[in-house]
Scaffold this motif. Sequence first.
Motif: not given
Length: 238
Positions: A113-125, A223-238
Amino acid sequence: MYNNYIFDLYGTLVDINTDEDNPMLWDKLSMFYSFKGAKYSKEELKKSYQNKVKKELSLIKNTNFPDFPLDKVFLSLYEEKGVKVSKDTVLDTAHMFRILSIKYLRLYDGVIEFLEELKRKNKKIYLLSNAQSLFTAYEMKVLDIEKYFDGIIFSADLGICKPDGQFYNAILHKFNLNKKNSIMIGNDSLCDIEGAFNCGLDSLYIHSNLSPDVNSELKSTYSILDGDFKKVSSMILK
């Protein structure tokens, strides 16, 4: 905020469990070598493999974090027995070794889901991984994630691992990345986070089930200390 997202792989995007000490691995692999004419007992094969790995690593002098392509070792094990084989046989042997060592291989929840979101926003991975291309490139195909990456660098191909700054500089220079709009995302406080910090990159640390213990100050920007990858988007993708 960022245009370039540089990922670690194992423990960050991919959850994997391997056991290279499994007696079954060496029993089956010795049988595979013997099928090709290179007769080994499982004990002899394991000892010779480990000795060859140590020797290859000792020959690399330009870094404190060396790596090398393991196909050298798999080929050398045939040559030790006077057997000539093709590159395809060496690759098949490496794949046999890896498959026998893997207990499970899967993506963490939220990765696609996050990789797809990055692509939709034309980010480079990008991928910067301490890994063997002869294993990892195929595992990425199995997981169907190689298509998302604009650039990939494996440590074995350069002979250098994270956290060596030379490895970070390799991806920055190869793809002409601006540090100011790039971020490193990984699960290892030393290899991924301190390495990125020393190179002048922002970073996101995810403490996953594969993360080593954090024994010093955590130098990540996020930092995401509980291992929840789903938090990545809200933290660093704007």
